[in-house]
Design an enzyme around this catalytic site. Sequence first.
Site, short mmCIF file in Angstrom:
data_model
loop_
_atom_site.label_atom_id
_atom_site.label_comp_id
_atom_site.label_asym_id
_atom_site.label_seq_id
_atom_site.Cartn_x
_atom_site.Cartn_y
_atom_site.Cartn_z
N ILE A 21 1.11 -1.39 0.09
CA ILE A 21 -0.15 -0.13 0.00
C ILE A 21 0.82 1.17 -0.02
O ILE A 21 1.84 1.28 0.71
CB ILE A 21 -0.82 0.09 1.13
CG1 ILE A 21 -1.79 -1.25 1.29
CG2 ILE A 21 -1.92 1.21 1.09
CD1 ILE A 21 -2.45 -1.80 0.27
N LYS A 22 0.56 2.13 -0.98
CA LYS A 22 1.54 3.40 -1.29
C LYS A 22 0.64 4.49 -0.26
O LYS A 22 -0.34 4.64 -0.46
CB LYS A 22 1.38 3.70 -2.55
CG LYS A 22 2.25 2.80 -3.49
CD LYS A 22 2.49 3.45 -4.72
CE LYS A 22 3.42 4.41 -5.20
NZ LYS A 22 3.76 4.84 -6.60
N ILE A 23 1.70 4.98 0.75
CA ILE A 23 1.18 6.06 1.57
C ILE A 23 2.21 7.37 1.40
O ILE A 23 3.42 6.95 1.42
CB ILE A 23 1.29 5.61 2.92
CG1 ILE A 23 0.11 4.52 3.14
CG2 ILE A 23 0.89 7.01 3.89
CD1 ILE A 23 0.14 4.05 4.43
#
Length: 371
Positions: free
Chosen positions: A139-141
């Site tokens: 998951i890209k944050i």
Amino acid sequence: MNDRLKALADAGVSIWLDDLSRERLETGNLAELVQSSNVVGVTSNPAIFQSALAKGERYDAQVRELAGQGADVDRATLVITTDDVREACKVMRPVFDATDGVDGRVSIEVSPGLAHATDDTVAEAATLYKTVGEPNVMIKIPGTKEGWPAITETIAAGISVNVTLIFGLEQYRNVMEAYVAGLEQAADNGHDLADIHSVASFFVSRVDTEIDKRLDATTEGPGTDGSLKGKAGVANARLAFKMYEEFFAGPRWEALEAKGARKQRPLWASTGVKNPDYDDTMYVVDLVVENTVNTMPEATLDAVADHGEVRGDRVRPFYDDAQAHMAALAEAGIDYDDVIEVLLKEGVDKFVVAWDELQSTLGASLEAARS
């Protein structure tokens, strides 16, 4: 297997593709790149999905189906993007298994409009992870100030994270701190730390674009020296790697490593050269060092395959040079902190625009399918 890309992989650089579309999946192109080009991971972002949907007739049948189900644009966006990522995860699963989870990763980003909303980012990260439902999803944050605690909470929940939009060294230090704090909490929560992975996506070419623009606007003094241009992106990334080596050492890290923790690998992002006067492989071949990832658009991947020269470690031997170059830029009047602030805001804004365009395109398609 391409010899130049093999040499890059043999030097310890994981080659990830910075692109994803249903066409790549359904034609077998992604699987072919794994076999022929040493591609061992995939990154996506709102701009990539916007481009794929705008061009892709392969989405039409699913859009009609979603329209028939009464899905709104948010639901349709979630379903379509996570479906692509899930299928990419399946393509990459053999790599994931063969590398003990280090590679074979596919990244999907939280909505860019949440870049400054910690709690909403944490909630959406959990939703994306559950919806994709594959162990090799990341998951890209974004690495914003509000993103740092979201990184910690998401890692603490046992979810692997790709931190995106990192431009500056102090920003990067806070990202690494957020990751380690998350691992400490994950251990307290009973998670197996060996199952948690993270990369820190340090953007390269955009640093040169912004600094070159400022140098071009300089009319007197050392800033008029043309030799200062086109070197800041690589110098900045080299100093980031130095910081990485220093951070992931010492008693605090060793205690986590003893529990199975993995270092958060630096990932060189924004590696497509923006200035046609520059070597189109420079953000790859000049940043070769082991235990890193380089995510490339296909044009850069092709350029490296064609004429990229891998010359061993191009990072550690150049720490002093990198520091000297950044000092020379400061002497020339370049305000590094302001550059980083501008780039981070611009990066978030660009992804918000792309996300809005994606949803606008998809919304129009849903309406057309209902009519």
